[in-house]
Write an enzyme that holds these catalytic residues in place. Structure first.
Site, PDB file in Angstrom:
ATOM      1  N   ILE A 139       0.865  -1.401   0.507  1.00 19.48           N
ATOM      2  CA  ILE A 139      -0.304   0.068   0.168  1.00 19.48           C
ATOM      3  C   ILE A 139       0.513   1.317  -0.335  1.00 19.48           C
ATOM      4  CG2 ILE A 139      -2.197  -1.128   1.560  1.00 19.48           C
ATOM      5  CD1 ILE A 139      -0.971   0.686   3.293  1.00 19.48           C
ATOM      6  N   ARG A 184      14.688  -6.341  13.487  1.00 17.24           N
ATOM      7  CA  ARG A 184      15.545  -6.366  12.480  1.00 17.24           C
ATOM      8  C   ARG A 184      15.101  -5.145  11.403  1.00 17.24           C
ATOM      9  NH1 ARG A 184      17.549 -11.012   8.680  1.00 17.24           N
ATOM     10  NH2 ARG A 184      19.562 -10.275   8.302  1.00 17.24           N
ATOM     11  N   LEU A 232      14.450  -4.469   7.931  1.00 14.71           N
ATOM     12  CA  LEU A 232      15.415  -5.075   6.644  1.00 14.71           C
ATOM     13  C   LEU A 232      15.573  -4.319   5.029  1.00 14.71           C
ATOM     14  CD1 LEU A 232      11.919  -7.098   6.025  1.00 14.71           C
ATOM     15  CD2 LEU A 232      14.012  -7.930   6.734  1.00 14.71           C
ATOM     16  N   THR A 290      13.325   2.626   3.611  1.00 13.68           N
ATOM     17  CA  THR A 290      11.975   2.143   2.943  1.00 13.68           C
ATOM     18  C   THR A 290      11.330   2.196   4.597  1.00 13.68           C
ATOM     19  OG1 THR A 290      11.905   0.247   3.163  1.00 13.68           O
ATOM     20  CG2 THR A 290      11.518   1.029   0.595  1.00 13.68           C
ATOM     21  N   LYS A 350      10.152  -6.942  13.024  1.00 20.47           N
ATOM     22  CA  LYS A 350       8.979  -6.594  13.424  1.00 20.47           C
ATOM     23  C   LYS A 350       8.150  -5.700  13.201  1.00 20.47           C
ATOM     24  CE  LYS A 350      10.450  -7.119  18.990  1.00 20.47           C
ATOM     25  NZ  LYS A 350      10.889  -5.754  19.411  1.00 20.47           N
ATOM     26  N   GLU A 362       3.176   1.838  11.483  1.00 15.10           N
ATOM     27  CA  GLU A 362       2.167   2.320  12.928  1.00 15.10           C
ATOM     28  C   GLU A 362       3.041   2.550  14.035  1.00 15.10           C
ATOM     29  OE1 GLU A 362       0.207  -1.612  12.278  1.00 15.10           O
ATOM     30  OE2 GLU A 362      -1.936  -0.015  12.186  1.00 15.10           O
TER      31      GLU A 362
END
Lengths: 752, 338
Positions: free
Chosen positions: A469, A631, A633, A637, A704, A708
């Site tokens: 999204i 972690r 990634l 982003t 995790k 949000e």
């Protein structure tokens, strides 16, 4: 098995970026089909009552109009509300569009005009003459407090943890007590892309391009509502122009497009207007009461948190608002309760850290108020009450680097320069305030399937039904695939947003990186195993007899980890493949890890506000958000996610509010000029820190999820900074000029 | 949105003859407001007469030392025109305080004058509004009226005029040139917009068969002491809660000429000559500014959600005049208020 670092953890730019900025990426309403017809939704102008007549003659007389669907002429629909449920539905009776003439909320879709062209449909829609019998609608939450009830059916049992200790007697013997009330308004998600569905009819099969966070959820919904077999319906959402939770449930344009396509046996597209975006789910209004009891040094003795939120007449929408108050801080006595009150509005829908954003605004505001009551620095107060365990469940937290968030965030922000007294910092005309708050959000891992196919040409295709999204899902899944198989990123193709792909839950809750990511890891493990088999089978292969757990694939080499001299080029193995290697798996969390540990992401948010007190003009000059989310990634982003979430937090603190005129039961500021979200001028420096946090239990990636967590705590940090700057505590979001001027009582922003 | 015809006008005469022939026609230039209103069925012209081809897009010097701005000059071009930024910076500043760059690129000078109110009830056809639907009642008076008027409102309408540009034009005593089949006439900008009275459906004193051809700025420029201060709920792309166009001439510390126009408070840019007169001869200080603000706000009455605007306006007037006097006008790019 060792995992190298050729791709995970690198700040890779979005792989879907070029397609998006060049317009090649197609969104739901951009797909076409032969003979496509256009549907325009007619919305109810009353909030409660029933339709007594529909005169569609003028609309039907317009050349090019095909049909005007309404409850009185629609194709057959199931009566059972259950048929309209979906994976994210709240307990209750889901809305049945066009089912009957009952009006449940203002803006309810009451008719669909289908025409050969959009302009014709839009014109004809204005000619549909609908007469209503109206009843008085109740939309003022303040008048319904006495009616608030505990929902009989819980959306999630964990959100209402049992009381512990004896909070009332603990409060009565607490040397310091504060009791405060906070209000948060209705907010609408307002993604840039409005909702749209293109339903392509092909000889009894329905392919729908939909703006959704869950293509499989929408497919199931359509099958259930229209009685279609699963293989007759496919839903695709290749690109989604933002959603913020608004796309979790199937929205009515999907129903409308499918209904018209089935009814007319031709392809139909239905898009919503910006104004109609305010007829979908929204963040509910809340009224919250926080009572804290503490020792004189600030150590918490008792926490009591009660929240009332609105829901609709037909569903008991619930969100985790108060659970955090019981979980976060070390405290022996705690009671948290949440209740609902029914209003004649549509059902609320999860929005940007549902519950967490508003509940933690209240808790962290109250903690700030407590810090002044006991004279302890707000950060020090959090550290004094720091808990290594989940206080609700009295169990360990799998990993919690919140302390590092506090310390690194404070250091970066310059918290030590804060003078404790309100109104003590000033520059020129501006009052300056520093505020901080804690953020917490659940770290989930929801069972998800994925498929990986390695082709002899060395390309890897990753497939999963999940959606991107705008968060970066395409990119991180490609990175994980590239990492697992030692491939360059451009050799990885990611296919998502398609109900035909291996199943995935809705994209939400910040769980996609952990869930879809883990599924991709597992799928790629299957490929590695096969690859090793092929590699071992090659004559005089150096990898013969090597265990897959002792293999690293990196830099184009398959290597034995414990003896890197035993290696061979990956290309040699891949080129030797006679057919692609496929691996499809379902990944699920380790149930024991879920039972024995709690899993949270945390943050510490620091905000500086500057206020021209005379004029009430406020700006958030700086925000530092220090996040512990396992972690990371892709730092690029992930940072982008937190930046967006902090902006959402600024909006929540200062701008966002959908106002209701209770006389009409209607949201009034239903456009982007009057519903304010922050613009560039409102957003200043935002500094994101990802603290090191080692997570080993929740999923194989140690992820995790972010997103949000960036909004939780941000509104409180800003509100706390406003108090520090001014000595004025606005307990009613958003903090607008009028409230800052204290020229009117900040009790209600709603029409009399 | 209704079905409508679209035609182009070749010249002013053609435009006028077309608007006379079709009673439900409207001119369209940038369309930044009209199209929105058509989508919401608030405006329902059956014909749009596109006037963007008319030769009204230049800025000329006038013989009296002022400037004549063609009605089709885009807001962006106007705001950044060197003659405007150097000589009439108040106008440039006010334009840049409004809308967004994209909207300013599309919007025309004449169209800006004809912007319609942002009152929530005017925009929502499900609710009553005397301006949109005469006789249906005013939804805002007892509804959500945070953005509505505190001055000059009537029982039938409490809407405010939303333009920023027009507030500066009012302060500058600009003149609006209009043409009709009967001939040309000039309307003072202060008389161009009207109060709602019993006919809130009529926003301006421009007749239906007239077209705006130009806006003329007089020679008085206030290039040294001016400020456009806009107070709003977010720092860009938001309509004014209160805005102030302040312009002063100061000689040896004393004010020799003063102009103060308010936006966001009434159905038209609000000017009170007596307040401006009260400043003449006074020292340019807070005391004088406060007295002037009191005069301007005499008779201001707010509603449930906008009473704060009275005190806010008072403070904004004082601040804008201070900024003007100090020669430190409000920047529209750096949003910090000085």
């Amino acid at each position: 098995m060792s995992v190298g670092t050729n791709s995970i953890g690198k700040p890779v730019s979005r792989i879907d970026g070029p397609a998006k900025v060049t317009g090649r990426a197609k969104y739901a309403a951009e797909f076409s089909a032969p003979g496509l017809a256009y549907g325009v939704v007619v919305s109810s102008v009353v909030a409660k009552g029933r339709i007594i007549s529909i005169d569609r003659s003028a609309a039907l007389a317009v050349p090019g109009v095909i049909e005007v669907f309404a409850h009185d002429n629609r194709p057959s629909l199931p009566s059972s509300h259950e048929k309209y449920t979906d994976q994210v539905a709240a307990p209750g009776s889901p809305f049945r569009p066009l089912y009957d003439g009952e009006i449940l909320f203002s803006g309810q879709p009451v008719a669909l005009v289908v025409a050969e062209e959009l302009e014709i449909a839009r014109f004809a829609a204005s000619l549909v003459d609908i007469r209503y019998e109206t009843e008085e609608a109740v939309t003022d939450l303040d008048t319904q407090i006495d009616q608030a009830f505990e929902p009989p059916e819980k959306r999630a049992p964990d959100w209402d943890p049992p009381a512990r200790g004896d909070v009332d007697s603990a409060l009565s013997r607490s040397p310091t007590r504060i009791r405060t009330e906070y209000r948060t308004p209705v907010e609408h998600h307002n993604p840039m892309e409005t909702f749209g569905s293109t339903a392509v009819w092909n000889d009894g099969r329905l392919t729908v391009y939909d703006k959704t966070q869950g293509a499989p959820n929408c497919q199931e919904y359509l099958c259930s509502v229209f009685g279609l077999a699963k293989d007759k319906v496919r839903v695709l959402s290749p690109y989604v122009g933002g959603a913020f939770g608004a796309g979790l449930r199937p929205n009515y344009q999907l129903f409308m497009a499918a209904l018209a396509a089935i009814g007319l046996k031709r392809s139909v597209r239905v898009t919503l207007t910006r104004q109609q975006m305010f007829t979908l789910g929204y963040r509910p209004q809340t009224l919250q009461t926080l009572t804290l009891g503490a020792e004189n040094d600030g150590r918490l003795v008792a926490v009591k948190h009660d929240a009332i939120a609105n829901t609709s007449r037909f569903e008991d929408y619930q969100e985790p608002t108060v659970v955090w108050s019981g979980a976060l801080y070390s405290c022996d006595h705690s009671t948290v309760t949440s209740r609902l009150a029914r209003l004649d509005l549509f059902t609320p829908c999860d929005m940007r850290a549902p519950g967490g954003a508003v509940g933690m605004y209240a808790l962290e505001s109250a903690m700030d108020e407590l810090s002044y009551a006991v004279g302890v620095d707000p950060l020090e107060l959090r550290l004094k009450n720091y808990s290594e365990r989940d206080q609700n469940k009295n169990r360990p937290i799998s990993s919690k680097a919140l302390k590092d968030c506090y310390l690194q965030g404070a250091e970066r922000f310059g918290w030590s320069k804060r003078r404790p007294e309100p109104r003590s910092m000033r520059e020129g005309r501006e009052l300056i305030g520093y505020g901080m708050a804690t953020g917490i959000w659940s770290a989930f891992f929801v069972p998800t399937s994925a498929r990986a196919i390695l082709a002899p040409d060395g390309t890897l295709e990753i497939a999963c039904a999940t959606a991107d999204i705008g968060t970066g899902t395409y990119t991180i899944l490609a990175q994980i695939g590239a990492e697992m198989l030692g491939l360059p990123l451009d050799k990885v193709i990611v296919k998502i947003g398609d109900s035909d792909l291996p199943s995935a839950p809705v994209e939400g809750g910040s769980w996609t990186a952990a869930s879809a990511g883990s599924a991709v890891v597992e799928a790629c493990k299957g490929i590695r195993k096969e690859l090793l088999k092929h590699a071992s089978a090659i004559n005089s292969s150096p990898l013969q007899g090597v265990d897959v757990a002792d293999v690293t694939i990196v830099d184009g080499q398959i290597r034995m980890t414990s003896d890197p001299s035993r290696a061979m080029p990956l290309s040699e193995v891949v080129m030797g493949l006679k057919e692609p290697i496929r691996s499809e798996v379902s990944a699920a969390p380790d149930e024991r890890a879920l039972e024995e540990y709690s899993h949270y992401a945390h943050s510490a948010v620091f905000a500086e506000v500057r206020l021209d007190e005379e004029l009430g003009m406020l700006r958030v000059a700086r925000v530092v958000s220090a996040v512990a989310a396992g972690r990371i990634l892709n730092p690029k982003t992930a940072r982008s996610q937190i930046l967006g979430a902090v902006v959402g937090g600024i909006g929540m603190a200062l701008h966002e509010e959908t106002v209701i005129d209770h006389r009409y039961g209607r949201f009034m500021n239903h456009n982007l000029a009057e519903y304010h979200v922050p613009v560039h001028a409102d957003v200043h420096a935002i500094d994101v820190i990802f603290v090191d946090e080692q997570e080993h239990r929740l999923n194989p990636l140690g992820v995790k999820g972010v997103g949000e967590i960036g909004i939780v705590g941000t509104a409180a940090a800003i509100a706390n900074a406003v108090f520090h700057a001014t000595g004025v505590r606005v307990r009613d979001l958003p903090i607008t000029i009028d409230k800052l001027l204290e020229l009117r009582q900040p009790t209600s922003n709603h029409a009399a | 949105m209704i079905d409508f015809d679209y035609v182009r006008a070749n010249d002013v005469g053609d435009a006028l003859s077309q608007i006379t022939k079709h009673q439900a026609a409207k001119f369209i230039a940038g369309g930044t407001n009209l199209i929105d209103l058509m989508k919401e069925d608030v405006e329902q012209p059956t014909r749009l007469i596109d006037i963007t081809g008319l030769p009204l897009n230049e800025i000329h010097e006038t013989q009296t030392g002022g400037l004549k701005i063609g009605a089709l000059v885009p807001n962006s071009d106007l705001a950044y025109d060197e003659r405007i930024t150097q000589r009439y910076p108040l106008l440039s500043s006010a334009i840049l305080a409004g809308a967004s760059p994209q909207l300013r690129n599309m919007a025309s000078t004449g169209g800006n004058l004809l912007q319609r109110t942002r009152c929530l009830y005017f925009y929502d056809t499900a609710t009553p509004c005397n301006k949109r639907s005469p006789g249906s009642g005013c939804g805002a008076a007892e509804g959500f009226n945070r953005m509505n008027a505190i001055l000059g409102w009537s029982k039938s309408c409490i809407a405010v005029h939303p333009s920023d540009m027009c507030v500066a034009l009012s302060a500058l005593d600009a003149v609006v040139h209009v043409s009709s089949a009967k001939g040309d006439r000039a309307i003072n900008s202060t008389d161009f917009h009207r109060l709602p009275g019993d006919t809130p459906e009529i926003d301006t004193n421009l007749a239906r068969d007239e077209i705006i051809t130009a806006v003329e700025l007089p020679s008085e420029k206030f290039a040294r002491h001016y400020s456009y201060l806009k107070i709003r709920d977010r720092l860009s792309y938001a309509f004014a809660l209160v805005s102030v166009a302040a312009a002063l001439k100061i000689e040896e510390g004393a004010i020799t000429c003063a102009r103060v126009a308010l936006g966001g408070v009434a159905h038209k840019p609000w000017r009170v000559p007596a307040a401006e007169q009260s400043l003449v001869g006074e020292l340019a200080d807070r005391k004088a500014f406060s007295s002037a603000a009191d005069i301007i706000l005499q008779g201001a009455i707010g509603f449930a959600h906008n009473r704060f605007k009275i005190e806010l306006a008072r403070r904004a007037i004082v601040r804008a005049l201070e900024q003007a006097a100090a020669g430190t006008p409000q920047s529209q790019s750096v949003k910090v208020i000085v």
